[in-house]
Motif scaffolding. Structure first.
Motif, mmCIF file in Angstrom:
data_model
loop_
_atom_site.group_PDB
_atom_site.id
_atom_site.type_symbol
_atom_site.label_atom_id
_atom_site.label_comp_id
_atom_site.label_asym_id
_atom_site.label_seq_id
_atom_site.Cartn_x
_atom_site.Cartn_y
_atom_site.Cartn_z
ATOM 1 N N PHE A 163 0.883 -1.287 0.104
ATOM 2 C CA PHE A 163 0.092 -0.016 -0.047
ATOM 3 C C PHE A 163 0.915 1.243 0.096
ATOM 4 O O PHE A 163 0.766 2.217 -0.867
ATOM 5 C CB PHE A 163 -0.919 -0.093 1.175
ATOM 6 C CG PHE A 163 -1.546 1.121 1.414
ATOM 7 C CD1 PHE A 163 -2.229 1.931 0.500
ATOM 8 C CD2 PHE A 163 -2.012 1.465 2.748
ATOM 9 C CE1 PHE A 163 -2.888 3.038 0.930
ATOM 10 C CE2 PHE A 163 -2.746 2.682 3.209
ATOM 11 C CZ PHE A 163 -3.157 3.644 2.155
ATOM 12 N N ILE A 164 1.758 1.080 1.020
ATOM 13 C CA ILE A 164 2.593 2.723 1.154
ATOM 14 C C ILE A 164 3.800 2.579 0.172
ATOM 15 O O ILE A 164 4.026 3.659 -0.519
ATOM 16 C CB ILE A 164 3.014 2.788 2.640
ATOM 17 C CG1 ILE A 164 2.076 2.853 3.483
ATOM 18 C CG2 ILE A 164 3.769 4.040 2.771
ATOM 19 C CD1 ILE A 164 2.046 2.937 5.162
ATOM 20 N N ASP A 208 9.602 -6.904 -4.118
ATOM 21 C CA ASP A 208 8.503 -7.344 -3.092
ATOM 22 C C ASP A 208 8.296 -8.954 -3.449
ATOM 23 O O ASP A 208 8.776 -9.249 -4.575
ATOM 24 C CB ASP A 208 7.263 -6.632 -3.648
ATOM 25 C CG ASP A 208 6.157 -6.802 -2.574
ATOM 26 O OD1 ASP A 208 5.775 -5.516 -2.263
ATOM 27 O OD2 ASP A 208 5.490 -7.692 -2.217
ATOM 28 N N TYR A 253 -2.430 -10.642 1.926
ATOM 29 C CA TYR A 253 -3.796 -10.363 1.620
ATOM 30 C C TYR A 253 -4.028 -10.345 -0.131
ATOM 31 O O TYR A 253 -2.760 -10.791 -0.723
ATOM 32 C CB TYR A 253 -3.957 -9.033 2.176
ATOM 33 C CG TYR A 253 -3.320 -7.869 1.735
ATOM 34 C CD1 TYR A 253 -3.254 -7.232 0.196
ATOM 35 C CD2 TYR A 253 -2.441 -7.336 2.490
ATOM 36 C CE1 TYR A 253 -2.544 -6.163 0.011
ATOM 37 C CE2 TYR A 253 -1.437 -6.156 2.039
ATOM 38 C CZ TYR A 253 -1.579 -5.657 0.574
ATOM 39 O OH TYR A 253 -0.933 -4.590 0.409
ATOM 40 N N LYS A 260 -2.191 -6.144 -5.070
ATOM 41 C CA LYS A 260 -0.694 -5.770 -5.143
ATOM 42 C C LYS A 260 -0.299 -5.854 -6.772
ATOM 43 O O LYS A 260 0.654 -4.808 -6.932
ATOM 44 C CB LYS A 260 0.123 -6.993 -4.495
ATOM 45 C CG LYS A 260 0.102 -6.834 -3.007
ATOM 46 C CD LYS A 260 0.885 -8.005 -2.274
ATOM 47 C CE LYS A 260 0.655 -7.984 -0.778
ATOM 48 N NZ LYS A 260 1.384 -8.823 0.031
ATOM 49 N N TYR A 270 4.083 -8.117 16.704
ATOM 50 C CA TYR A 270 4.345 -7.201 15.507
ATOM 51 C C TYR A 270 4.815 -5.839 15.985
ATOM 52 O O TYR A 270 5.855 -5.507 15.414
ATOM 53 C CB TYR A 270 2.830 -6.836 14.802
ATOM 54 C CG TYR A 270 3.144 -5.839 13.940
ATOM 55 C CD1 TYR A 270 3.858 -5.795 12.862
ATOM 56 C CD2 TYR A 270 2.532 -4.438 14.113
ATOM 57 C CE1 TYR A 270 4.005 -4.722 11.757
ATOM 58 C CE2 TYR A 270 2.683 -3.387 13.357
ATOM 59 C CZ TYR A 270 3.216 -3.644 12.194
ATOM 60 O OH TYR A 270 3.451 -2.463 11.462
ATOM 61 N N LYS A 275 8.806 -4.531 15.195
ATOM 62 C CA LYS A 275 9.079 -3.169 14.775
ATOM 63 C C LYS A 275 10.140 -2.272 15.420
ATOM 64 O O LYS A 275 11.064 -1.701 15.312
ATOM 65 C CB LYS A 275 7.951 -2.404 14.667
ATOM 66 C CG LYS A 275 6.902 -2.824 13.410
ATOM 67 C CD LYS A 275 7.527 -3.037 11.960
ATOM 68 C CE LYS A 275 7.320 -2.413 10.802
ATOM 69 N NZ LYS A 275 7.721 -2.621 9.636
ATOM 70 N N VAL A 294 -2.284 4.213 8.576
ATOM 71 C CA VAL A 294 -2.307 4.950 7.201
ATOM 72 C C VAL A 294 -3.834 4.297 6.470
ATOM 73 O O VAL A 294 -3.948 2.998 6.564
ATOM 74 C CB VAL A 294 -0.898 4.582 6.438
ATOM 75 C CG1 VAL A 294 -1.089 5.444 5.379
ATOM 76 C CG2 VAL A 294 0.163 4.910 7.279
ATOM 77 N N ARG A 298 -5.102 -1.346 2.289
ATOM 78 C CA ARG A 298 -4.926 -2.683 2.896
ATOM 79 C C ARG A 298 -6.233 -3.376 3.208
ATOM 80 O O ARG A 298 -6.786 -2.945 4.056
ATOM 81 C CB ARG A 298 -3.984 -2.762 3.881
ATOM 82 C CG ARG A 298 -2.686 -3.186 3.443
ATOM 83 C CD ARG A 298 -1.434 -3.100 4.602
ATOM 84 N NE ARG A 298 -2.003 -3.550 5.820
ATOM 85 C CZ ARG A 298 -1.247 -3.037 6.990
ATOM 86 N NH1 ARG A 298 -0.319 -2.565 6.898
ATOM 87 N NH2 ARG A 298 -1.854 -3.828 8.336
#
Ligand SMILES: NC(=O)c1ccc[n+]([C@@H]2O[C@H](COP(=O)([O-])OP(=O)(O)OC[C@H]3O[C@@H](n4cnc5c(N)ncnc54)[C@H](O)[C@@H]3O)[C@@H](O)[C@H]2O)c1
Length: 323
Positions: free
Chosen positions: A11-12, A31, A37, A42, A155, A159, A185, A191
């Motif tokens: 997405f970003i 990628d 998803y 994509k 998650y 990060k 976002v 997404r």
């Protein structure tokens, strides 16, 4: 000069690549097009990028290849910026498959840092972190100077680990770096695993959507065009060699999740059917970004109101293949 972007079909990543191409930059996208998803989404994002001759793409899994073997010496010498967005996202997903988060978000982060530190002409390594690193903190708004020792999910912990590994690489190899803590976002081409997208699908299908309870369940929703603008400003900024900075990229204006549902009902022109369940432990109650630091350093501020952003998302969503 060229810019390497990982997670380019995401997405970003796709929106950042598009904006860089519009500025006439040469962009190399990476990628692995994984199926976390809908891969059609994509591929659709990617096909827009591939129509530009300045864009090249490599379908690579960061965790399983030596990236440098994909490029010749000239290509490697041309890379001045690495923008690392590839990640396994999804706070709740990290409760079911925690190892996937270790693979991409920690092993993958080290792999791209190892590749980047050996580039002869790299000026700046920019990477995506997340508001989730603030975890169970309660002091609002969240500031970059806050301690972040209590993540709410694997998650978030992955990060935060990536931020620490980046700090270490700056110290060891002098690679200038900026980590961007993105706050929820949203927007067109977004997404499908995120709440605003799932709620929109449920509303259009006449299905019941699941809302987590909590008195102040709210998010600092940040519109994609503002996020892209923040990334471009960070790219155009020359960091000091000892830069190991972390900056929030948020809207500085939390909105309740119930208000999100109300806006979607308004712009999709259909009612929502809501079922309320308890909030999973991995989901925090509120996020809210202080944006003082990014404003001071690169002169960025969010511009899009939540109402306008959700209207733009809804307009795209109704015409998309993802209803
Ligand atoms: N969207 C948000 O609200 C948000 C919020 C905070 C942080 N972030 C971070 O921003 C970055 C981009 O997020 P996004 O929303 O665009 O997510 P996304 O899932 O749409 O994009 C990530 C991309 O990385 C790719 N990828 C995953 N593992 C890979 C691997 N091992 N090798 C190569 N490619 C791989 C995926 O196929 C995907 O296209 C991520 O690092 C995410 O953690 C996003």
């Amino acid at each position: 000069m060229s810019i390497l972007v990982t997670g380019a079909a995401g997405f970003i990543g796709a929106r950042v690549c598009q904006a860089l191409l519009e500025q006439g930059e040469c962009v190399i996208g990476i990628d692995n097009l994984n199926n976390y998803y809908n891969t059609e989404l994509k591929k659709e994002r990617l096909s827009i990028l591939l129509s530009n001759k300045l864009f090249s793409f490599n379908e690579i899994d960061l965790t399983s290849v030596d990236l440098s073997s994909f490029f010749d010496k000239k290509q490697l010498n041309d890379i001045n910026f690495v923008i690392h967005f590839a990640a396994q996202a999804g706070v709740r997903h990290s409760m079911s498959v925690p190892m996937d988060f270790v693979d991409t978000n920690i092993k993958g982060h080290i792999a791209i840092l190892e590749f980047s530190r050996k580039l002869a002409n790299i000026k700046h390594f920019i990477y995506a972190s997340s508001s989730s690193v603030y975890g169970r903190n309660t002091a609002l708004p969240f500031r970059e100077s806050d301690r972040v020792d209590h993540p709410g999910s694997v998650y978030a912990a992955s990060k935060r680990a990536a931020e620490l590994i980046s700090d270490c690489y700056q110290h060891l190899y002098g690679l200038p770096q900026t980590g961007l803590r993105f706050f929820t976002v949203y927007g067109p081409w977004g997404r499908p695993d995120m709440a605003y997208f799932k709620f929109a699908q449920a509303i259009m299908r006449g299905e019941t959507l699941t809302l987590y309870n909590g008195k102040h369940l709210s998010r600092d929703f940040t519109y994609i065009d503002d996020v892209v603008d923040a990334v471009l400003k960070v790219v155009s900024f020359s960091p000091p060699v000892d830069c190991a900075r972390i900056l929030n990229v948020g809207n500085n204006s939390p909105e309740s999740v119930l208000y999100l549902v109300n806006l979607l009902e308004k712009f999709l022109k259909k009612p929502a059917f809501i079922s309320v369940v308890s909030r999973p432990a991995a989901d925090v109650e509120t996020t809210w970004a202080s944006v003082d630091a990014i404003k001071e350093i690169v002169g960025w501020e969010p511009k899009t109101s939540f109402d306008d952003g959700i209207e733009k998302f809804s307009t795209w969503f109704i015409r998309s293949d993802y209803l």
